[in-house]
Write an enzyme that holds these catalytic residues in place. Structure first.
Site, short mmCIF file in Angstrom:
data_model
loop_
_atom_site.label_atom_id
_atom_site.label_comp_id
_atom_site.label_asym_id
_atom_site.label_seq_id
_atom_site.Cartn_x
_atom_site.Cartn_y
_atom_site.Cartn_z
N CYS A 88 0.82 -1.22 0.13
CA CYS A 88 -0.03 -0.05 0.01
C CYS A 88 0.93 1.31 0.05
O CYS A 88 1.99 1.21 0.75
CB CYS A 88 -0.85 0.10 1.18
SG CYS A 88 -2.01 1.35 1.51
N HIS A 129 -9.29 -3.95 -1.37
CA HIS A 129 -8.22 -3.34 -0.75
C HIS A 129 -8.69 -1.94 -0.36
O HIS A 129 -8.77 -1.29 0.66
CB HIS A 129 -6.97 -3.19 -1.50
CG HIS A 129 -5.71 -2.52 -0.69
ND1 HIS A 129 -4.89 -3.29 -0.07
CD2 HIS A 129 -5.55 -1.09 -0.71
CE1 HIS A 129 -3.96 -2.29 0.50
NE2 HIS A 129 -4.40 -1.25 0.26
N GLU A 130 -9.41 -1.17 -1.36
CA GLU A 130 -9.68 0.29 -1.33
C GLU A 130 -10.93 0.26 -0.59
O GLU A 130 -11.08 1.28 0.47
CB GLU A 130 -9.71 0.90 -2.67
CG GLU A 130 -8.53 0.89 -3.60
CD GLU A 130 -7.22 1.20 -2.68
OE1 GLU A 130 -7.18 1.73 -1.79
OE2 GLU A 130 -6.41 0.72 -3.43
N HIS A 133 -10.11 0.20 3.02
CA HIS A 133 -9.68 1.66 3.59
C HIS A 133 -10.72 2.60 3.92
O HIS A 133 -10.72 3.13 4.81
CB HIS A 133 -8.86 2.11 2.45
CG HIS A 133 -7.30 2.33 2.38
ND1 HIS A 133 -6.72 2.44 3.32
CD2 HIS A 133 -6.60 1.39 1.51
CE1 HIS A 133 -5.56 2.56 2.95
NE2 HIS A 133 -5.26 1.65 1.78
#
Length: 139
Positions: A88, A129-130, A133
């Site tokens: 990241c 992944h995002e 976040h």
């Protein structure tokens, strides 16, 4: 406008608020920042540029590398669990994480229209992944 990458873990751990059409300028800055970092990044969430808003942008392999922007993405289906190593821009090194080979996502586009689509491969991994976040989950 390209923005600096946020690396403050306490900020990145905060869940993001829902995005509205008033946040489109943040979406554009996110796309500009992702585009400037393409050689080392395939996706970004708004909190990575210092905005705690539920917006992500990913390089979509199935669309020839075009950047897809999603407001308020929600993963509705996931199939084919696997372990992988991810890095990241906001963090040093790589970490193990569980991902899914195929996902379905509901979101709003930058015009506020509801969208729903299935994603696989690297695009699916980047979206997961995002979305993490936006939830304040750091790998």
């Amino acid at each position: 406008m390209q923005r600096p990458i946020m690396t403050t873990v306490s900020f990145l751990r905060r869940p993001s608020r829902a995005a509205t059409l008033d946040d489109i300028h943040i979406a554009q800055d996110l796309v500009d920042t992702l585009d400037a970092n393409r050689e080392r990044c395939v996706g970004m969430a708004a909190n990575m540029i210092g905005e705690s808003v539920c917006i992500i942008a990913v390089v979509d392999e199935d669309l020839g590398g075009r950047i897809t922007t999603m407001l308020n993405p929600q993963i509705t289906t996931q199939d084919g669990a696997y372990e992988t190593q991810e890095g990241c821009l906001s963090l040093q090194g790589e970490r193990s994480t569980l991902r899914y080979r195929r996902i379905e996502v509901s979101w709003q586009d930058i015009r506020g229209r509801a969208r729903h689509a299935a994603f696989t491969g690297g695009t699916a991994e980047a979206i997961q992944h995002e979305v993490d976040h936006t939830l304040g989950i750091i790998i």
